[in-house]
Design an enzyme around this catalytic site. Structure first.
Site, mmCIF file in Angstrom:
data_model
loop_
_atom_site.group_PDB
_atom_site.id
_atom_site.type_symbol
_atom_site.label_atom_id
_atom_site.label_comp_id
_atom_site.label_asym_id
_atom_site.label_seq_id
_atom_site.Cartn_x
_atom_site.Cartn_y
_atom_site.Cartn_z
ATOM 1 N N ALA A 198 0.821 -1.322 0.071
ATOM 2 C CA ALA A 198 -0.026 0.068 0.046
ATOM 3 C C ALA A 198 0.919 1.187 0.029
ATOM 4 C CB ALA A 198 -0.929 -0.093 1.175
ATOM 5 N N GLY A 212 0.516 5.372 0.935
ATOM 6 C CA GLY A 212 -0.117 6.637 1.462
ATOM 7 C C GLY A 212 0.611 8.025 1.183
ATOM 8 N N ASP A 263 -6.967 8.926 13.578
ATOM 9 C CA ASP A 263 -7.270 8.514 12.264
ATOM 10 C C ASP A 263 -7.802 7.229 11.966
ATOM 11 O OD1 ASP A 263 -6.891 9.252 9.464
ATOM 12 O OD2 ASP A 263 -5.108 8.506 9.297
ATOM 13 N N ILE A 319 4.069 0.977 2.214
ATOM 14 C CA ILE A 319 4.079 -0.337 3.154
ATOM 15 C C ILE A 319 4.693 -1.486 2.082
ATOM 16 C CG2 ILE A 319 3.084 -1.869 4.559
ATOM 17 C CD1 ILE A 319 1.502 0.406 5.512
#
Length: 495
Positions: free
Chosen positions: A15, A17, A146, A22
């Protein structure tokens, strides 16, 4: 960054962001004993910014002490030269965001018991983090800030884990967020967090309430269509559509729980994530069907199977586009929009089902050369003359797995007699209804059978009553005969 980072061999990107990526990685253990982990690394030029490095250090300090089944385990912080990365547990599964998008795309929402179960698991992880203390027993005051579907992972075994404490607040963080600074996603943000005020664990309660709201009704708190300014205004006022508007039949106890978690006034909200968890647990045991991680794992399994199927279809579509582009570039006289990909047996059936003279030679392109053969050229399929003359191509491997491309323009335009047309239509209708029947449950089939039987009986009765022959009364016949005789003997007025 190369394929190796420290003692870890990177297998691929999981992933990405705004601040970090990651990766999936393996340790290089002794004697082939490897461990699969996830590595969180600061992106590109951000790794040279001290502020981002300190944020990663703070996240590691906060999470490395956490050992809870609903929080992704962090093993430590390491560096390779100037690159800092966090070593974490790899959650083999999907994010709640992906699972939600899949269900909502099918016009479905989470069953109440599934949504409440997921919320309970996340709430348990939050409660643990909120109550953490230091070595002296002093509260650390951790607030995630978050909580959203992207940061909630569900493993293939149905384990629910909260991830990414990247912007979490704690008393001992080296980078204290200033009052007035807003961090997080507005669609899940509490009003006080959106205003830039100081926050506590009740901000996470609100965010999880927003996640639960979304799972239950399939709508986010605030529409994605509104602009940023209106979104911020709505967030600061907690101006959202009450959940009962979308779910008029929502259980009253659950409606009250969601409303309390999403209260605009922080003092009207659950005082802690533990109180929120207790309310959810009581409702779950009193008003929900039995649901646990096994049921959730089945839901994830179905999603992954569908995702794999969709990816295979997409791959095949990309392959077709690539093949058609190759044909177009190699033979500009061929209109690739009139071609379709099929195996050799299907091409044979088309050729055999098309009477000679009713179609032009059909261009078939076999992988990988896509070389067209003239109609009179020798072909390995010459043993089947009708196929050879109709297809006019050499198919190098005519087995079931041989993929060919057929120009269908003339096939679609060929003439068919009435019998072929009716037979084809009947076959298509039979296949369609057979597929629908196979998808129906036994209960549905039983209801349809009873309904059809009842309808048939009613129709038979109506036909019997409507068309049965009722002999007229004998006296009516006699009277009619007498009237006819009298009419014949009565003198005419003309005489």
């Amino acid at each position: 960054m190369g394929d190796v980072l420290g003692k870890y061999r990177i297998d691929g990107l999981i992933a990405e962001g705004g601040m970090a990526r990651i990766y999936r990685a393996k340790t290089e253990g002794i004697g082939g004993v490897d461990k699969v982990v996830a590595l969180k690394c600061i992106k590109g030029a951000m790794s040279e910014d001290d502020n981002y490095v300190r944020m990663l250090l703070d996240e590691a300090r906060i999470t490395v002490r956490m050992t809870h089944k609903n929080i992704c385990q962090v093993y430590g912080l390491e560096h390779d030269g100037d690159t800092y990365f966090m070593v974490m547990e790899l959650v083999d599964g999907v994010s709640l965001a992906d699972l939600s998008s899949h269900l909502f795309g099918l016009n479905r929402v989470f069953p109440i018991e599934a949504a409440v179960f997921i919320a309970m698991e996340v709430c348990a992880g939050l409660s643990y983090a909120h109550r953490m203390t230091d070595d002296n027993g002093e509260p650390l005051g951790i607030v995630h800030r978050d909580v959203n579907p992207q940061n909630i992972c569900i493993s293939k075994e149905g384990e629910v884990k909260l991830i990414d404490f990247g912007i979490a607040k704690a008393k001992r963080a080296s980078t204290e967020t200033q009052v007035g600074t807003i961090k997080g996603k507005f669609n899940y943000m509490s009003p006080e967090q959106a205003r830039g005020d100081r926050v506590d664990q009740r901000a996470d309660v609100f965010a999880l309430g927003a996640v639960l709201y979304e799972m239950l009704c399939g709508h986010m708190l605030y529409p994605l269509s509104i602009d940023d300014m209106r979104l911020r205004t709505k967030t600061r006022m907690a101006d959202f559509v009450p959940i009962e508007t979308y779910l008029p039949n929502i259980p009253e106890k659950l409606r009250l729980i969601v409303a309390k978690a999403l209260a605009r006034d922080i003092n009207q909200r659950f005082a802690s994530s533990r109180d929120f968890l207790l309310a959810l647990t009581q409702f779950f045991h009193d008003g929900c069907k039995v649901y646990d991680s096994i049921n959730l794992s089945l839901l994830v399994e179905k999603y992954l199977a569908q995702k794999s199927k969709n990816e295979a279809i997409s791959s095949e579509q990309r392959k077709k586009v690539s093949l058609r582009n190759e044909i177009r570039s190699s033979d500009p006289l061929v209109d690739a929009s009139d071609t379709t990909i099929m195996n050799a047996d299907a091409a044979r059936r088309i050729a055999l089902g098309t009477p000679l003279g009713e179609m032009y030679p059909t261009a078939v392109y076999a992988q990988p050369a896509f070389q067209e053969h003239p109609a009179n050229s020798p072909s390995p399929l010459s043993a089947d003359c009708s196929v050879a003359r109709s297809v006019d191509l050499s198919i190098s491997s005519p087995g079931n797995e041989s993929t060919v491309m057929v120009n269908m323009k003339d096939v679609k335009g060929r003439k068919t007699n009435a019998f072929e047309f009716v037979s084809e239509a009947f076959a298509k209708a039979s296949a369609y209804f057979n597929q629908k029947i196979q998808m129906m449950s036994e209960k549905t089939l039983a209801i349809i059978a009873v309904s059809l039987t009842f309808l048939l009986v009613v129709v038979i009765i109506i036909i019997f009553v409507q068309f049965r022959e009722v002999p007229p009364p004998s006296d009516s016949i006699d009277n009619a005969v007498e009237r006819v005789q009298d009419a014949d003997t009565t003198p005419s007025t003309d005489d």
